[in-house]
Scaffold this active site. Structure first.
Site, PDB file in Angstrom:
ATOM      1  N   HIS A  61      -4.292  -9.852   7.195  1.00  0.00           N
ATOM      2  CA  HIS A  61      -3.986 -10.397   5.874  1.00  0.00           C
ATOM      3  C   HIS A  61      -3.781 -11.905   5.938  1.00  0.00           C
ATOM      4  CE1 HIS A  61      -3.099  -6.139   5.167  1.00  0.00           C
ATOM      5  NE2 HIS A  61      -3.440  -6.399   3.927  1.00  0.00           N
ATOM      6  N   MET A 111      15.401  -6.222  -1.284  1.00  0.00           N
ATOM      7  CA  MET A 111      16.092  -5.997  -2.548  1.00  0.00           C
ATOM      8  C   MET A 111      17.053  -4.815  -2.471  1.00  0.00           C
ATOM      9  SD  MET A 111      13.104  -4.212  -4.847  1.00  0.00           S
ATOM     10  CE  MET A 111      14.187  -3.804  -6.207  1.00  0.00           C
ATOM     11  N   ASP A 114       0.827  -1.203   0.000  1.00  0.00           N
ATOM     12  CA  ASP A 114       0.000   0.000   0.000  1.00  0.00           C
ATOM     13  C   ASP A 114       0.864   1.257   0.000  1.00  0.00           C
ATOM     14  OD1 ASP A 114      -2.431  -1.347  -0.019  1.00  0.00           O
ATOM     15  OD2 ASP A 114      -2.513  -1.512   2.147  1.00  0.00           O
TER      16      ASP A 114
END
Length: 581
Positions: free
Chosen positions: A224, A501, A118
């Site tokens: 979630h 990452m 989000d």
């Protein structure tokens, strides 16, 4: 290998259509709401400018009635829905902002939960909206006690609904955008949520996400479908409520004579009898602590599909703001999830999108330095090699992502690789800035999820940097990489060392900086070697951001999937440039 657990039965048409079918159901129940189906946006029907501030929220589906069911006079003006437990894409968020601003000239306040996907996808929409001149502000809600020590802050739970109600009431009273935002900041500091679950939920067409022993419960479960932070022995309602409230009261530093409003959020599969018992225990517990319970609300506010569990949110009604807070909570609302009302009486016209809205919300022409014909050929070959390598490594990246993520990193990067190859069939590569911008748009549309948001933001930032460069040289590309890393960190909340990452990208950037003045072959080799080291280093890192930070360390296996993904495409691209591929 297929799961040995049986798929959970659900009354749906198909897993692929359940989100859109759900939205059609919302507007069938409340015809005064407007569905914009291509963008999965629902808004209040309007023909004229209200002159006031519009309140917008949204996020993944599976949390119903959050957020579309909370649209109505005195609450939200609109909501944007993503896939089940997945952030909506940037384009849909931007559409929702533009749609609300068209009919609410006071501006748009966007409330979003503190989740990486989000933050990234909404974040890029905010940047685009501001470029387009839209008056707006945003606030990231994260009041969860269980994840409050996480580097990026607590997750957004049912406390968001308190803010929907209070912001909607302020808007109805004509408060301006900054005044409402100021109130949000105060409320956010004074509320906290914590919950438990007794069983897991299951995504449509799938088996339950995890298992809980019949004698145990999970403390700190999220919305979630994720498990909690600690397994505990199942207790009575009284014991469980006391356990939760002890932690919330400590977190908020409440004292005897403190005044609060409480919300009991049904996570989807808890019976009304249980909810009533829980409400009674909350009142008894607070009375015992001599904390004054001014209001209590119970119901389905932000669910996790059919998860059996509940959350409690306490809002501290501070002495300074008590009168205003109660007035806002008591103000009338026609939002459907609170009860049937004005919205149930019917609406006019068909449902449809306003296709004129986003025509002007585009990047202004920007080119920057141009490449020669031979440079364009090298650029094309390196992009093709990178995309092909991402497609080849789908299985590896999914496997790395399965322990602590949702197992789809390889799928999303493969989708990006395929989109790049298709793009390269006809694309002009004369201006690298334009190419990176178009790749950013591809990531936004074709990847999806958190990875799509990260790549889209990083590539767009790099593109903007190259657009202002004076020459196509290593200094320009280093600045572009630095800009991409800075933007990803800004909206994603992660930094180097957090097992993401960024560890690969940052390692590559440091090598770029340190060998900037050496010959080009050595420079590219050093960057490649550093990227590989950065990816491997994530194996022993503690996750401090992203989904991996929400689960126990025992689920982390090997390198971070996102970090390895960067190493994969970067190695392919650089090897092509150095002639080793």
């Amino acid at each position: 290998m297929a799961s040995s657990k049986p798929i959970t039965k659900k009354v749906i048409n198909s897993p692929e259509t359940c989100v859109d079918d759900n939205l059609r159901g919302v507007v069938a129940l409340y015809p005064k709401l407007q569905l914009h189906p291509k963008h999965r946006v629902i808004t209040l029907r309007r023909k004229n400018d209200s002159g006031r501030v519009a309140i917008l929220s949204g996020g993944g589906s599976g949390h119903e009635p959050f957020a579309a069911g909370l649209i109505g006079p005195g609450m939200l003006d609109g909501a944007v829905a993503g896939g089940v437990f997945a952030s909506p894409p940037t384009g849909n968020v931007l559409y929702a902002i533009a749609q609300l601003y068209k009919y609410n000239s006071g501006g748009v306040l966007v409330l979003l939960g503190n989740y990486a996907g989000d933050r990234l996808n909404f974040g890029k929409a905010f940047e685009k909206a501001k470029i387009a001149g839209i008056k707006m502000e945003s606030f990231i809600v994260g009041e969860d006690v269980a994840s409050s020590h996480n580097k990026t802050g607590g997750r957004g739970m049912c406390g968001e609904v308190f803010l929907f109600k209070m912001c909607g009431a302020m808007s109805a009273e004509g408060y301006d955008l900054q005044s409402i935002l100021n109130m949000v900041e105060v409320v956010h500091k004074n509320m906290a949520t914590l919950g438990v679950c007794l069983t897991a939920c299951s995504l449509p067409g799938q088996a339950p996400l995890f298992e809980i022993s019949p004698t145990e419960m999970e403390l700190g479960a999220g919305v979630h479908g994720e498990a909690g932070i600690e397994k505990l022995k199942m207790g009575t309602a009284k014991e469980t409520v006391a356990l939760i409230l002890d932690k919330i009261i400590s977190h908020l530093k409440l004292q005897a004579d403190s005044r609060v409003a409480a919300m009991v959020n049904n996570m989807g599969g808890t019976s009304l009898m249980e909810m009533n018992i829980i409400a009674a225990e909350i009142k008894d517990y607070l009375d015992q602590k001599q904390i004054v319970l001014e209001r209590i609300y119970s119901g389905h506010f932000k669910t996790s599909l059919e998860m059996h569990g509940f959350q409690i949110c306490l809002l501290h009604l501070t002495e300074e703001h008590q009168k205003l807070f109660l007035e806002l909570l008591d103000a009338p609302t026609g939002a459907g999830a609170w009860s049937g009302g004005e919205l149930s009486t019917g609406g006019e016209g068909e449902h449809g999108d306003d296709d004129t809205l986003l025509r002007d919300v585009k990047r202004k022409a920007a080119s920057g330095p141009a490449l020669s014909v031979s440079e364009q050929k090298k650029f094309r070959n390196s992009l093709q090699a990178a995309a092909t390598e991402l497609i080849k490594n789908e299985e590896l990246l999914n496997k790395l992502d399965s322990g602590c993520g949702d197992g789809d990193c390889g799928i999303t990067l493969k989708n990006f690789g395929k989109a790049i190859l298709k793009y390269l069939e006809s694309a002009s590569l004369e201006y690298p800035s334009n190419v990176l911008w178009e790749l950013s748009e591809l990531a936004e549309k074709d990847m999806g999820g958190t990875s799509g948001g990260i790549y889209s933001l990083g590539l767009s930032a790099a593109s903007q940097c190259l657009a202002t460069a004076t020459a196509n040289d290593r200094h320009a590309w280093l600045s572009a990489l630095q800009s991409a890393i800075s933007t990803i960190s800004k909206y994603g909340g992660a930094e180097p060392g957090d097992r993401t990452m960024l560890d690969t990208l940052h390692s590559a950037m440091k090598a770029f900086e340190e060998t900037l003045e050496t010959d080009i072959c050595t420079l590219l080799v050093r960057i490649n070697e550093a990227a590989e080291r950065g990816a491997k280093a994530t194996t022993s890192m503690i996750a401090k951001a992203g989904r991996a930070s929400y689960v126990s360390r025992e689920h982390w296996r090997g390198e971070d999937a996102g970090a390895r993904g960067v190493a994969v495409w970067l190695a392919a691209a650089l090897d092509t440039l150095t002639g080793h591929h």
